[in-house]
Enzyme design. Sequence first.
Site, PDB file in Angstrom:
ATOM      1  N   CYS A  97      56.128  48.295   6.650  1.00  0.00           N
ATOM      2  CA  CYS A  97      55.483  47.048   7.050  1.00  0.00           C
ATOM      3  C   CYS A  97      54.066  47.360   7.489  1.00  0.00           C
ATOM      4  O   CYS A  97      53.838  48.332   8.222  1.00  0.00           O
ATOM      5  CB  CYS A  97      56.264  46.395   8.181  1.00  0.00           C
ATOM      6  N   HIS A 138      61.861  40.033   3.605  1.00  0.00           N
ATOM      7  CA  HIS A 138      61.112  40.757   4.640  1.00  0.00           C
ATOM      8  C   HIS A 138      60.225  39.779   5.409  1.00  0.00           C
ATOM      9  O   HIS A 138      60.183  39.800   6.641  1.00  0.00           O
ATOM     10  CB  HIS A 138      60.282  41.871   3.989  1.00  0.00           C
ATOM     11  N   GLU A 139      59.523  38.911   4.672  1.00  0.00           N
ATOM     12  CA  GLU A 139      58.622  37.955   5.326  1.00  0.00           C
ATOM     13  C   GLU A 139      59.406  36.882   6.089  1.00  0.00           C
ATOM     14  O   GLU A 139      58.987  36.454   7.169  1.00  0.00           O
ATOM     15  CB  GLU A 139      57.675  37.324   4.308  1.00  0.00           C
ATOM     16  N   HIS A 142      60.180  38.169   9.425  1.00  0.00           N
ATOM     17  CA  HIS A 142      59.027  38.059  10.347  1.00  0.00           C
ATOM     18  C   HIS A 142      59.039  36.707  11.061  1.00  0.00           C
ATOM     19  O   HIS A 142      58.757  36.638  12.264  1.00  0.00           O
ATOM     20  CB  HIS A 142      57.706  38.212   9.590  1.00  0.00           C
TER      21      HIS A 142
END
Length: 148
Positions: A97, A138-139, A142
């Site tokens: 990341c 992954h986003e 977040h």
Amino acid sequence: MTFSFLSKRGEMMEKAIMKDPFFLSQISEEATKEDLYLAQDLQDTLRAHQDSCVGMAANMIGVRKRVIIIQFGLMPLVLFNPVLVKKEGVYETEEGCLSLAGSRKTSRFEKIQVSYRDMNWKPQLISLEGFAAQICQHELDHLEGILI
């Protein structure tokens, strides 16, 4: 279709990358039409880091709003208020990341469907698989304050 955003002086609008784990671990708030400007900031910041980054969430540039950008193929895609609505085929992988040093093991789904609002604030549904699905997940993490 790609976005090319410049400031009034013709400069890119690259933002600094947030690296504070406390900030990044907070859940993001719903985006509104007033947050459409984030597409420009995310596009320019992603472009500036294209050698080491394929996706970005708004909290990575210091804004706790539910907006992500993912790069797959030639075209980046900005998703406002994305929601994972379908998932299948779990597997283990390792990811890095831009906001964190090193890489970590995590679980992802091979195929996903995500609902979101586009740049015209119209509801959309996208199906992703493979690496594009991994980037998106992954986003999405977040946005939930989940750090790998």
